[in-house]
Write a protein that holds these residues in place. Structure first.
Motif, PDB file in Angstrom:
ATOM      1  N   THR A   1      46.534  54.229  42.512  1.00 51.06           N
ATOM      2  CA  THR A   1      46.757  53.129  41.707  1.00 51.06           C
ATOM      3  C   THR A   1      46.962  53.402  40.108  1.00 51.06           C
ATOM      4  OG1 THR A   1      46.039  50.800  41.158  1.00 51.06           O
ATOM      5  CG2 THR A   1      44.317  52.499  41.003  1.00 51.06           C
TER       6      THR A   1
ATOM      7  N   TRP B   1      49.614  49.385  36.764  1.00 43.24           N
ATOM      8  CA  TRP B   1      49.778  48.348  37.732  1.00 43.24           C
ATOM      9  C   TRP B   1      48.638  47.387  37.649  1.00 43.24           C
ATOM     10  CZ3 TRP B   1      47.571  45.747  41.848  1.00 43.24           C
ATOM     11  CH2 TRP B   1      48.165  45.262  42.654  1.00 43.24           C
TER      12      TRP B   1
ATOM     13  N   CYS C   1      32.275  32.496  43.389  1.00 42.99           N
ATOM     14  CA  CYS C   1      32.759  32.617  42.004  1.00 42.99           C
ATOM     15  C   CYS C   1      32.481  31.122  41.549  1.00 42.99           C
ATOM     16  CB  CYS C   1      34.103  33.015  41.890  1.00 42.99           C
ATOM     17  SG  CYS C   1      34.310  34.742  42.492  1.00 42.99           S
TER      18      CYS C   1
ATOM     19  N   ARG D   1      42.662  49.770  47.621  1.00 39.35           N
ATOM     20  CA  ARG D   1      43.157  49.663  46.179  1.00 39.35           C
ATOM     21  C   ARG D   1      43.503  48.270  45.803  1.00 39.35           C
ATOM     22  NH1 ARG D   1      49.192  51.916  46.250  1.00 39.35           N
ATOM     23  NH2 ARG D   1      49.849  50.786  47.934  1.00 39.35           N
TER      24      ARG D   1
ATOM     25  N   PHE E   1      36.870  43.777  40.927  1.00 36.65           N
ATOM     26  CA  PHE E   1      35.714  43.323  40.687  1.00 36.65           C
ATOM     27  C   PHE E   1      34.692  44.141  39.640  1.00 36.65           C
ATOM     28  CE2 PHE E   1      37.099  41.815  44.772  1.00 36.65           C
ATOM     29  CZ  PHE E   1      37.070  40.492  44.442  1.00 36.65           C
TER      30      PHE E   1
ATOM     31  N   LEU F   1      39.394  34.953  52.299  1.00 36.52           N
ATOM     32  CA  LEU F   1      38.522  35.543  51.284  1.00 36.52           C
ATOM     33  C   LEU F   1      36.977  35.715  51.881  1.00 36.52           C
ATOM     34  CD1 LEU F   1      37.850  37.156  48.798  1.00 36.52           C
ATOM     35  CD2 LEU F   1      37.796  34.844  47.658  1.00 36.52           C
TER      36      LEU F   1
ATOM     37  N   MET G   1      40.326  40.326  51.673  1.00 41.15           N
ATOM     38  CA  MET G   1      40.839  39.091  50.881  1.00 41.15           C
ATOM     39  C   MET G   1      42.381  39.327  51.282  1.00 41.15           C
ATOM     40  SD  MET G   1      40.868  38.734  46.755  1.00 41.15           S
ATOM     41  CE  MET G   1      42.272  40.019  46.482  1.00 41.15           C
TER      42      MET G   1
ATOM     43  N   GLY H   1      44.910  38.371  48.873  1.00 42.29           N
ATOM     44  CA  GLY H   1      45.166  38.074  47.405  1.00 42.29           C
ATOM     45  C   GLY H   1      46.388  37.011  47.124  1.00 42.29           C
ATOM     46  N   LYS H   2      47.440  37.081  47.923  1.00 46.95           N
ATOM     47  CA  LYS H   2      48.587  36.055  47.541  1.00 46.95           C
ATOM     48  C   LYS H   2      48.214  34.536  47.755  1.00 46.95           C
ATOM     49  CE  LYS H   2      52.720  38.757  48.096  1.00 46.95           C
ATOM     50  NZ  LYS H   2      52.394  39.399  46.990  1.00 46.95           N
TER      51      LYS H   2
ATOM     52  N   ALA I   1      39.116  35.689  37.098  1.00 43.76           N
ATOM     53  CA  ALA I   1      39.518  36.441  38.177  1.00 43.76           C
ATOM     54  C   ALA I   1      40.688  37.483  38.093  1.00 43.76           C
ATOM     55  CB  ALA I   1      39.770  35.550  39.355  1.00 43.76           C
ATOM     56  N   ASN I   2      41.681  36.530  37.322  1.00 50.62           N
ATOM     57  CA  ASN I   2      42.889  37.304  37.110  1.00 50.62           C
ATOM     58  C   ASN I   2      43.534  36.764  35.907  1.00 50.62           C
ATOM     59  OD1 ASN I   2      46.021  37.172  37.514  1.00 50.62           O
ATOM     60  ND2 ASN I   2      45.373  38.399  39.387  1.00 50.62           N
TER      61      ASN I   2
ATOM     62  N   ASN J   1      36.523  40.755  37.522  1.00 52.02           N
ATOM     63  CA  ASN J   1      35.903  39.800  38.051  1.00 52.02           C
ATOM     64  C   ASN J   1      34.290  39.909  38.295  1.00 52.02           C
ATOM     65  OD1 ASN J   1      35.133  37.569  39.949  1.00 52.02           O
ATOM     66  ND2 ASN J   1      37.108  37.505  41.049  1.00 52.02           N
TER      67      ASN J   1
ATOM     68  N   GLY K   1      36.756  30.413  44.382  1.00 52.97           N
ATOM     69  CA  GLY K   1      36.646  31.470  44.987  1.00 52.97           C
ATOM     70  C   GLY K   1      36.228  31.222  46.407  1.00 52.97           C
ATOM     71  N   ALA K   2      35.396  32.432  46.979  1.00 53.75           N
ATOM     72  CA  ALA K   2      35.008  32.586  48.275  1.00 53.75           C
ATOM     73  C   ALA K   2      34.695  31.138  48.871  1.00 53.75           C
ATOM     74  CB  ALA K   2      34.275  33.566  48.530  1.00 53.75           C
TER      75      ALA K   2
HETATM   76  N1  ACO Z   1      47.759  49.826  42.744  1.00 48.97           N
HETATM   77  C1  ACO Z   1      48.912  49.923  43.017  1.00 48.97           C
HETATM   78  N2  ACO Z   1      49.499  49.470  44.162  1.00 48.97           N
HETATM   79  C2  ACO Z   1      48.909  48.524  44.723  1.00 48.97           C
HETATM   80  C3  ACO Z   1      47.522  48.150  44.529  1.00 48.97           C
HETATM   81  C4  ACO Z   1      46.989  48.733  43.251  1.00 48.97           C
HETATM   82  N3  ACO Z   1      45.548  48.537  43.070  1.00 48.97           N
HETATM   83  N4  ACO Z   1      47.395  47.171  45.197  1.00 48.97           N
HETATM   84  C5  ACO Z   1      48.031  46.964  46.013  1.00 48.97           C
HETATM   85  N5  ACO Z   1      49.265  47.576  45.786  1.00 48.97           N
HETATM   86  C6  ACO Z   1      50.509  47.263  46.351  1.00 48.97           C
HETATM   87  C7  ACO Z   1      50.704  47.047  47.830  1.00 48.97           C
HETATM   88  O1  ACO Z   1      50.205  48.037  48.732  1.00 48.97           O
HETATM   89  C8  ACO Z   1      51.910  46.606  47.890  1.00 48.97           C
HETATM   90  O2  ACO Z   1      52.714  47.737  48.199  1.00 48.97           O
HETATM   91  P1  ACO Z   1      53.914  47.445  49.180  1.00 48.97           P
HETATM   92  O3  ACO Z   1      55.049  46.628  48.668  1.00 48.97           O
HETATM   93  O4  ACO Z   1      54.510  48.921  49.299  1.00 48.97           O
HETATM   94  O5  ACO Z   1      53.387  47.073  50.467  1.00 48.97           O
HETATM   95  C9  ACO Z   1      52.165  45.948  46.522  1.00 48.97           C
HETATM   96  O6  ACO Z   1      51.274  46.769  45.603  1.00 48.97           O
HETATM   97  C10 ACO Z   1      52.020  44.571  46.407  1.00 48.97           C
HETATM   98  O7  ACO Z   1      50.815  44.173  47.183  1.00 48.97           O
HETATM   99  P2  ACO Z   1      50.326  42.713  46.963  1.00 48.97           P
HETATM  100  O8  ACO Z   1      48.777  42.684  47.639  1.00 48.97           O
HETATM  101  O9  ACO Z   1      51.349  41.804  47.571  1.00 48.97           O
HETATM  102  O10 ACO Z   1      50.127  42.371  45.305  1.00 48.97           O
HETATM  103  P3  ACO Z   1      50.238  41.104  44.688  1.00 48.97           P
HETATM  104  O11 ACO Z   1      51.350  41.157  43.838  1.00 48.97           O
HETATM  105  O12 ACO Z   1      49.809  39.821  45.529  1.00 48.97           O
HETATM  106  O13 ACO Z   1      48.832  41.373  43.625  1.00 48.97           O
HETATM  107  C11 ACO Z   1      46.544  40.910  43.416  1.00 48.97           C
HETATM  108  C12 ACO Z   1      47.724  41.659  44.280  1.00 48.97           C
HETATM  109  C13 ACO Z   1      46.762  41.262  42.035  1.00 48.97           C
HETATM  110  C14 ACO Z   1      45.270  40.986  43.968  1.00 48.97           C
HETATM  111  C15 ACO Z   1      47.079  39.236  43.396  1.00 48.97           C
HETATM  112  O14 ACO Z   1      47.411  38.960  44.852  1.00 48.97           O
HETATM  113  C16 ACO Z   1      45.877  38.634  42.761  1.00 48.97           C
HETATM  114  O15 ACO Z   1      45.554  38.326  41.715  1.00 48.97           O
HETATM  115  N6  ACO Z   1      45.517  37.567  43.678  1.00 48.97           N
HETATM  116  C17 ACO Z   1      44.287  36.706  43.364  1.00 48.97           C
HETATM  117  C18 ACO Z   1      42.955  37.514  43.782  1.00 48.97           C
HETATM  118  C19 ACO Z   1      41.597  36.957  43.071  1.00 48.97           C
HETATM  119  O16 ACO Z   1      41.633  36.787  42.123  1.00 48.97           O
HETATM  120  N7  ACO Z   1      40.770  37.190  43.884  1.00 48.97           N
HETATM  121  C20 ACO Z   1      39.232  37.066  43.512  1.00 48.97           C
HETATM  122  C21 ACO Z   1      38.955  35.560  43.858  1.00 48.97           C
HETATM  123  S1  ACO Z   1      37.553  35.101  43.376  1.00 48.97           S
HETATM  124  C22 ACO Z   1      36.203  35.358  44.488  1.00 48.97           C
HETATM  125  O17 ACO Z   1      35.681  34.685  45.113  1.00 48.97           O
HETATM  126  C23 ACO Z   1      35.890  36.750  44.893  1.00 48.97           C
END
Ligand code: ACO
Length: 335
Positions: free
Chosen positions: A28, A32, A112, A151, A157, A191, A225, A227-228, A264-265, A292, A323-324
């Motif tokens: 990572t 990013w 959360c 990653r 977190f 999640l 998770m 994420g989307k 979270a984000n 987070n 959250g979860a």
């Molecule tokens: N570094 C570099 N690349 C990464 C990383 C990273 N850390 N993580 C994922 N990628 C890559 C993936 O492998 C993927 O690559 P590919 O296109 O070659 O397959 C690409 O980046 C896109 O991955 P996505 O998972 O689709 O990335 P997305 O744009 O959805 O972003 C994120 C991910 C930031 C997690 C986003 O979905 C998000 O913020 N979601 C909300 C999550 C959240 O807030 N969760 C907590 C909830 S609270 C609780 O209760 C715990």
């Protein structure tokens, strides 16, 4: 009877882990992570630090600000999904604080959303149960349940604790105007961190049913998770929940002095603020420094905002956790 917030406090572990540090263990980069999440650093429990110690430190600071003695606390609510005792952490916190009258202390598990739920529970105990001083602590250590080779999740977190003291008052002074709470078990697939099934030797019990015996040490899987999906859920449900809480309180959007969402984000926070037409200067966020921190994120951000003088007495705050579970909820409160 009313209830008001009279003190807050927070604590975080000393170990700071930057995005560059993470880039040494997973594929990572700082760019990013910061572009997609707004996170640059997080704190992680290590060595002798414990979640209980952090929770006690946060609670002590809240009591100090409120000028309330530990002996006058009659309820401790520990909102956490990562207790250091399967049976709950709250009694250990009660003991460490030195609450000599053995007040009730129990845990609330709602990921959360835990802190918002704790706040509402405190108000219910005060209004319906005659409680006077309720400590609501939000504390989590999700770093213990993260797959540090994934990653997609390990970058998100951090660990921390935050606390507020909620106190009984006359109804004219009431500082918890309204709330709105929900859950959707169907979304759990997006999640979760579920218990691992033990591999057990099968033995047949006396009534013919199959028992696994002897049961061996149990544990939880790492956080899984989508994420989307979580993103979609948050930006859809959180604004609706805040609107609903505002409506119950009979308050317009313009009455919000501060929008304080679960951290979270950055993109989720911005999207919710845009939908609610809250300008960026009225949004509280410290996500950049802590990531987070689950149930801790709202009281941690509140504490920093109060101590820095941003949030002042009489300000109206729209707070929302999500959250979860899935779980989500909002509370409209006055500081
Ligand atoms: N570094 C570099 N690349 C990464 C990383 C990273 N850390 N993580 C994922 N990628 C890559 C993936 O492998 C993927 O690559 P590919 O296109 O070659 O397959 C690409 O980046 C896109 O991955 P996505 O998972 O689709 O990335 P997305 O744009 O959805 O972003 C994120 C991910 C930031 C997690 C986003 O979905 C998000 O913020 N979601 C909300 C999550 C959240 O807030 N969760 C907590 C909830 S609270 C609780 O209760 C715990």
């Amino acid at each position: 009877k009313g209830c008001k917030l009279v003190g807050c406090g927070s604590a975080a572990p000393t170990l700071k882990v930057s995005n560059d540090d993470l880039a040494k263990i997973v594929d990572t980069s700082d760019e990013w992570i910061s572009v997609r999440t707004g996170i640059r650093n997080r704190r992680v429990l290590s060595g002798k630090d414990s979640l209980t110690t952090l929770a006690v430190e946060a609670a002590r600071k809240a009591l100090e600000m409120a000028q309330v003695e530990a002996d006058d606390v009659d309820l401790v609510l520990m909102c956490t999904s990562t207790p250091e005792d399967l049976f709950g952490s709250a009694p250990q916190i009660q003991k460490a604080l030195g609450c000599k009258r053995n007040p009730l202390a129990y845990d609330i598990t709602a990921a959360c959303s835990g802190f918002v739920l704790g706040l509402v529970s405190a108000a219910c105990h005060i209004r319906g149960g005659g409680f006077q001083n309720v400590l609501v602590i939000g504390a989590d250590s999700l770093s213990r349940y993260v797959d540090w080779t994934d990653r997609g999740t390990c970058i998100l977190f951090g660990d921390a604790a935050g606390a507020v003291l909620v106190q009984a008052c006359d109804s004219e002074e009431d500082g918890l105007f309204s709330f709105d709470l929900h859950s959707d078990g169907d979304g759990q697939r997006h999640l979760n961190a579920t218990v691992k099934q033990n591999e057990m030797d099968d033995v047949v019990g006396s009534n013919g049913s199959v028992l696994g015996f002897p049961p061996r040490q149990s544990s939880y899987s790492c956080i899984q998770m989508n994420g989307k999906e979580v993103f979609r859920f948050a930006v859809q449900c959180v604004p609706q929940s805040i609107e609903s809480a505002l409506e119950k309180a009979g308050l317009p959007r313009s009455s919000i002095d501060w929008l304080l969402l679960h951290q979270a984000n950055r993109r989720i926070i911005d999207a919710v603020a845009t939908r609610l037409e809250v300008p960026p200067e009225r949004v509280i966020s410290n996500l950049e420094n802590y990531g987070n921190t689950s149930a801790a994120s709202i009281p941690l951000a509140l504490d920093e905002a109060v101590r820095s003088g941003k949030v002042k007495a009489g300000h109206t705050i729209a707070a929302a956790g999500f959250g979860a579970g899935l779980t989500w909820g909002s509370a409209i409160v006055r500081w």
